[in-house]
Design a protein around this motif. Structure first.
Motif, PDB file in Angstrom:
ATOM      1  N   ASP A  77       0.850  -1.194   0.000  1.00 27.38           N
ATOM      2  CA  ASP A  77       0.000   0.000   0.000  1.00 27.38           C
ATOM      3  C   ASP A  77       0.878   1.233   0.000  1.00 27.38           C
ATOM      4  OD1 ASP A  77       0.497   1.049   2.776  1.00 27.38           O
ATOM      5  OD2 ASP A  77      -0.388  -0.877   3.342  1.00 27.38           O
ATOM      6  N   THR A  78       0.264   2.375  -0.265  1.00 29.88           N
ATOM      7  CA  THR A  78       0.964   3.663  -0.244  1.00 29.88           C
ATOM      8  C   THR A  78       0.510   4.478   0.958  1.00 29.88           C
ATOM      9  OG1 THR A  78      -0.724   4.580  -1.720  1.00 29.88           O
ATOM     10  CG2 THR A  78       1.265   3.686  -2.736  1.00 29.88           C
ATOM     11  N   GLY A  79       0.274   3.784   2.079  1.00 30.55           N
ATOM     12  CA  GLY A  79      -0.212   4.442   3.285  1.00 30.55           C
ATOM     13  C   GLY A  79       0.880   5.152   4.047  1.00 30.55           C
ATOM     14  N   PRO A  80       0.594   5.490   5.308  1.00 29.98           N
ATOM     15  CA  PRO A  80       1.552   6.276   6.096  1.00 29.98           C
ATOM     16  C   PRO A  80       2.797   5.494   6.518  1.00 29.98           C
ATOM     17  CG  PRO A  80      -0.315   5.620   7.446  1.00 29.98           C
ATOM     18  CD  PRO A  80      -0.644   5.226   6.042  1.00 29.98           C
ATOM     19  N   GLY A  81       2.774   4.185   6.408  1.00 33.17           N
ATOM     20  CA  GLY A  81       3.930   3.396   6.814  1.00 33.17           C
ATOM     21  C   GLY A  81       3.941   3.119   8.311  1.00 33.17           C
ATOM     22  N   ILE A  82       4.901   2.298   8.715  1.00 32.47           N
ATOM     23  CA  ILE A  82       5.012   1.880  10.115  1.00 32.47           C
ATOM     24  C   ILE A  82       6.414   2.212  10.606  1.00 32.47           C
ATOM     25  CG2 ILE A  82       4.820  -0.061  11.728  1.00 32.47           C
ATOM     26  CD1 ILE A  82       3.115  -1.471   9.603  1.00 32.47           C
ATOM     27  N   ALA A  83       6.504   2.805  11.775  1.00 26.27           N
ATOM     28  CA  ALA A  83       7.807   3.146  12.350  1.00 26.27           C
ATOM     29  C   ALA A  83       8.588   1.873  12.661  1.00 26.27           C
ATOM     30  CB  ALA A  83       7.617   3.975  13.607  1.00 26.27           C
ATOM     31  N   PRO A  84       9.918   1.893  12.508  1.00 23.82           N
ATOM     32  CA  PRO A  84      10.732   0.691  12.753  1.00 23.82           C
ATOM     33  C   PRO A  84      10.540   0.103  14.142  1.00 23.82           C
ATOM     34  CG  PRO A  84      12.041   2.360  11.635  1.00 23.82           C
ATOM     35  CD  PRO A  84      10.737   3.010  12.007  1.00 23.82           C
ATOM     36  N   HIS A  85      10.406   0.966  15.158  1.00 28.33           N
ATOM     37  CA  HIS A  85      10.258   0.452  16.515  1.00 28.33           C
ATOM     38  C   HIS A  85       8.888  -0.188  16.744  1.00 28.33           C
ATOM     39  CE1 HIS A  85       8.364   4.452  16.863  1.00 28.33           C
ATOM     40  NE2 HIS A  85       7.649   3.914  17.845  1.00 28.33           N
ATOM     41  N   GLU A  86       7.924   0.067  15.851  1.00 25.48           N
ATOM     42  CA  GLU A  86       6.594  -0.528  15.997  1.00 25.48           C
ATOM     43  C   GLU A  86       6.474  -1.866  15.284  1.00 25.48           C
ATOM     44  OE1 GLU A  86       3.415   3.047  16.571  1.00 25.48           O
ATOM     45  OE2 GLU A  86       4.146   2.746  14.522  1.00 25.48           O
ATOM     46  N   ILE A  87       7.376  -2.145  14.345  1.00 23.56           N
ATOM     47  CA  ILE A  87       7.281  -3.388  13.575  1.00 23.56           C
ATOM     48  C   ILE A  87       7.489  -4.601  14.462  1.00 23.56           C
ATOM     49  CG2 ILE A  87       8.399  -4.735  11.751  1.00 23.56           C
ATOM     50  CD1 ILE A  87       8.816  -2.197  10.208  1.00 23.56           C
ATOM     51  N   GLU A  88       8.416  -4.495  15.437  1.00 29.67           N
ATOM     52  CA  GLU A  88       8.721  -5.638  16.300  1.00 29.67           C
ATOM     53  C   GLU A  88       7.492  -6.105  17.064  1.00 29.67           C
ATOM     54  OE1 GLU A  88      11.947  -4.654  18.826  1.00 29.67           O
ATOM     55  OE2 GLU A  88      13.395  -4.355  17.188  1.00 29.67           O
ATOM     56  N   ALA A  89       6.645  -5.164  17.471  1.00 31.02           N
ATOM     57  CA  ALA A  89       5.455  -5.528  18.261  1.00 31.02           C
ATOM     58  C   ALA A  89       4.191  -5.560  17.415  1.00 31.02           C
ATOM     59  CB  ALA A  89       5.272  -4.534  19.413  1.00 31.02           C
ATOM     60  N   MET A 106       6.363 -11.593   6.585  1.00 28.12           N
ATOM     61  CA  MET A 106       7.432 -10.589   6.647  1.00 28.12           C
ATOM     62  C   MET A 106       6.856  -9.198   6.386  1.00 28.12           C
ATOM     63  SD  MET A 106       9.869 -12.957   4.295  1.00 28.12           S
ATOM     64  CE  MET A 106       8.385 -13.464   3.422  1.00 28.12           C
ATOM     65  N   VAL A 107       7.477  -8.188   7.003  1.00 26.45           N
ATOM     66  CA  VAL A 107       7.006  -6.808   6.886  1.00 26.45           C
ATOM     67  C   VAL A 107       8.159  -5.921   6.431  1.00 26.45           C
ATOM     68  CG1 VAL A 107       5.960  -4.859   8.085  1.00 26.45           C
ATOM     69  CG2 VAL A 107       5.341  -7.179   8.732  1.00 26.45           C
ATOM     70  N   ASP A 108       7.860  -5.054   5.464  1.00 22.31           N
ATOM     71  CA  ASP A 108       8.818  -4.042   5.011  1.00 22.31           C
ATOM     72  C   ASP A 108       8.054  -2.725   4.894  1.00 22.31           C
ATOM     73  OD1 ASP A 108      11.002  -2.706   4.076  1.00 22.31           O
ATOM     74  OD2 ASP A 108      10.798  -3.414   2.011  1.00 22.31           O
ATOM     75  N   SER A 109       8.451  -1.746   5.673  1.00 25.91           N
ATOM     76  CA  SER A 109       7.694  -0.500   5.699  1.00 25.91           C
ATOM     77  C   SER A 109       8.630   0.685   5.881  1.00 25.91           C
ATOM     78  CB  SER A 109       6.662  -0.530   6.833  1.00 25.91           C
ATOM     79  OG  SER A 109       5.890   0.647   6.845  1.00 25.91           O
ATOM     80  N   LYS A 110       8.230   1.819   5.263  1.00 23.75           N
ATOM     81  CA  LYS A 110       8.949   3.070   5.417  1.00 23.75           C
ATOM     82  C   LYS A 110       7.936   4.167   5.710  1.00 23.75           C
ATOM     83  CE  LYS A 110      12.802   1.922   2.336  1.00 23.75           C
ATOM     84  NZ  LYS A 110      13.559   2.314   1.107  1.00 23.75           N
ATOM     85  N   LEU A 111       8.235   4.956   6.711  1.00 26.47           N
ATOM     86  CA  LEU A 111       7.322   6.029   7.080  1.00 26.47           C
ATOM     87  C   LEU A 111       7.137   6.996   5.911  1.00 26.47           C
ATOM     88  CD1 LEU A 111       8.354   6.896  10.763  1.00 26.47           C
ATOM     89  CD2 LEU A 111       6.188   5.942   9.978  1.00 26.47           C
ATOM     90  N   GLY A 112       5.878   7.300   5.642  1.00 22.55           N
ATOM     91  CA  GLY A 112       5.555   8.227   4.578  1.00 22.55           C
ATOM     92  C   GLY A 112       5.554   7.623   3.193  1.00 22.55           C
ATOM     93  N   GLU A 113       5.955   6.384   3.040  1.00 20.79           N
ATOM     94  CA  GLU A 113       6.018   5.765   1.710  1.00 20.79           C
ATOM     95  C   GLU A 113       5.055   4.597   1.554  1.00 20.79           C
ATOM     96  OE1 GLU A 113       9.924   4.787   0.467  1.00 20.79           O
ATOM     97  OE2 GLU A 113      10.778   6.726   1.048  1.00 20.79           O
TER      98      GLU A 113
END
Length: 636
Positions: A322-334, A371-378
């Protein structure tokens, strides 16, 4: 000793009586000592038979006895010339001595291997240390056994808690949704009252879905969730998901794209329900939190290395981006922890934080990895692989009529049904539901009363609640089925349990079928028809378009949906709406109506009015015709 008549020999001791006396006394003492030593050795051998080489002590004793005899003969020959006897005795002593010496040489390595006192003490210390360690291990084992026992008790308590919570939550929902369904059939209600009932029904269904999520997570943590693989159409599953979510995505201005690689098999064997829930959770979250841009689902195939019967035929790769707001790295673990939401999720104030946790556990159960791959704002990409087995196209199942039952067809016997349920509200719901159809119904509030009524009344079918005081449904069913007459009585269990494993336990008691709470009228009546062979009368459908005069007059007041508006909807949406109408599933119809892009459209308003007036037969007719025309147009 006191005479001078010594026998002449080589050892005359210069004929000194005192010297002769010295030799006699010395030889006599030596002989006595020599004879006493073997006695001690014999005693030692008798008492210590465990000594591995005690024969050497006996040999040494024989040598000592021979030596003592030679000393006695030394005294004897002073007066008697038995020199040959003395010489032969000495020769025997010499032989025994040589043999003993040789035996000792051979025995020396064995004797040298005997531990010394220091070594024995060290061994004793080691033994004591081992004993101490063994005692500690024994104590730890006892502690572990106690901990295991406590864990088992805790798991058992958790299972009992889940069972009780399932029963306590689903049982009142059964009454709420059941009576709501009955009230919607009342033609005397106003439009506002129908709308209020619809709100109650949808709220109850939403609450039920939340309860199911919590219980599903609890079942996973308790190890009570099992895989149920089946053969299904993967491409069809993805197409239905797209049709279900397409309108929601379009209403937000999002592009919703599904891309299936050409080499992805159409028919596979896996757990269809769990895969559907995983994909639905991932796609719903992506659409929910994406404001602009797109949501995409990509499916690709990987060839598995099949090295045995247990290896999968193929591995499928699913990716939701998706092209949503993304997930912060520290939030991916939980991210996949139960009841944990991201910052975006908390701001939305929606959901329970269980969808992704359940999806993660389901993927693990099916043998995949999420698996999760996310970047804030992307944006975010969530992917998982899934081992599957290839399967031929499954057989098609005939469509079952889902029209609302209004009575029992004529020229049939009077069917007697016994309802055994401890909760008055649930018992009243079932009695009213079945009596309205035309069944003869009696009720009992516990198993003991139910068994007595069954013996006296001999019903054709028993609806048996499984959790009751005094006598539960399990024992009541066993007693009914133990009676020869009970073999002809169908027993349908009613349970609020959410556990699939409960089915095996219920069926083992002798029940012929089971229905979960909340009970839906259509499902219950179909079960009764299956076991009794009863035929029903239905509301007018496309096959029996007969309307009473009052109904026809009432329809003139209802604004029918425009045929062109229905044709503008996707064909799969029309098929789903048609299936929901045939099943009498109003909740699913309302869910599908929410996907109409314009909430104020005349199409949605007209369809909502038909649902409120319980004219699902008209919806089924209209959608059937529109779906057929839509498919024909697509082919052209």
């Amino acid at each position: 000793m006191f005479t001078e008549n010594f026998i002449p020999h080589g050892h005359c001791y210069l004929w000194k009586p005192d010297l002769v006396g010295l030799h006699i006394v010395s030889d006599a003492l030596i002989a006595i000592a020599y004879y006493s030593i073997p006695l001690t050795l014999i005693y030692l051998v008798q008492k210590r038979r465990d000594i591995p080489f005690n024969w050497i002590f006996l040999l040494f004793g024989a040598f000592i006895v021979s030596c003592g005899t030679t000393h006695l003969l030394e005294i004897w020959t002073l007066w008697h010339p038995v020199y040959w006897i003395s010489g032969m005795t000495k020769l025997g002593t010499a032989a025994i001595s040589l043999y003993t010496a040789i035996a000792l040489v051979k025995l020396l390595p064995v004797a040298m291997a005997i531990p010394s006192a220091a070594q024995l003490e060290a061994v004793n210390d080691e033994i004591r240390e081992r004993q101490r360690i063994e005692a500690e291990l024994k104590q730890k084992n006892l502690a572990l056994e106690q901990a295991k026992l406590e864990a088992d008790l805790a798991n058992r308590a958790k299972s009992e808690f889940l069972a009780n919570m399932t029963h306590e939550l689903r049982t009142p929902l059964n009454a709420i949704l059941g009576f709501t369904e009955l009230l919607t059939c009342d033609s005397n209600l106003t439009t506002d009252q129908h709308e209020q009932l619809r709100i109650i029904d949808r709220s109850g269904e939403h609450l039920l879905s939340l309860i199911n999520d919590v219980l599903e997570m609890s079942k996973i943590e308790a190890g009570m969730t099992t895989l149920n693989p089946n053969s299904f159409d993967l491409c069809g599953l993805i197409a239905r998901l797209k049709e279900m979510l397409q309108l929601k995505a379009e209403s937000k201005g999002l592009q919703f794209i599904t891309a299936i690689a050409p080499d992805v098999p159409q028919y596979i064997q896996a757990d269809e329900n769990k895969l559907r829930q995983v994909l639905l959770n991932l796609l719903s979250n992506a659409i929910k939190f994406t404001v602009t841009g797109s949501v995409e689902l990509h499916v690709a195939a990987k060839t598995a290395l099949n090295d045995g019967d247990s290896s999968p035929d193929q591995i499928l790769y699913f990716e939701v981006t998706d092209t949503g707001p993304g997930i912060a790295p520290h939030e991916i673990e939980a991210l996949f922890n139960p009841f944990v939401q991201t910052e975006t999720g908390r701001k939305s104030q929606e959901g329970t934080g269980l969808g992704l946790a359940i999806s993660h556990r389901f993927v693990d159960m099916m043998g995949g990895k999420l698996m999760v791959d996310s970047k804030l704002g992307e944006g975010t990409a969530i992917a998982f692989d899934l081992p599957v087995e290839l399967t031929p196209a499954p057989l098609s199942y005939a469509n079952l009529s889902g029209e609302r039952v209004i009575g029992i067809a004529p020229e049939q016997p009077t069917y007697r049904i016994l309802v055994i349920e401890d909760r008055w509200e649930n018992r009243s719901l079932l009695v009213r539901m079945l009596s309205n159809i035309g069944f003869e119904v009696l009720e009992a509030n516990d198993g003991q009363e139910g068994v007595t009524l069954w013996q006296n009344w001999e019903p054709h079918l028993v609806l048996m609640d499984m959790r009751m005081p005094i006598m539960d449904g399990y024992e009541a069913t066993r007693r009914i089925k133990a009676n020869p007459k009970g073999q002809s009585t169908a027993v349908i269990a009613i349970t609020a349990s959410a556990f699939d494993e409960e089915r095996a336990k219920i069926m083992a008691t002798g029940c012929d079928d089971f229905v979960r709470k909340p009970i839906r009228e259509a499902l219950l009546l179909s079960k009764i028809a299956q076991h009794l062979g009863v035929r029903y009368l239905y509301e007018s459908s496309s096959q029996t378009p007969l309307l009473q005069t009052t109904e026809a007059e009432h329809l003139t007041e209802i604004k029918m949906p425009k045929h062109e508006a229905l044709l503008a909807m996707p064909s799969l949406w029309l098929e789903q709406l048609n299936e929901a109408a045939l099943r009498g599933d109003r909740q699913q119809i309302y869910t599908l109506l929410d996907y109409i892009p314009d909430p104020d459209s005349s199409l949605k308003s007209a369809l909502t009015t038909l649902v409120k007036n319980f004219r699902l037969d008209l919806i089924a007719n209209l959608t059937q015709e529109s779906a057929s025309e839509s498919q024909f147009s697509n082919h052209l």
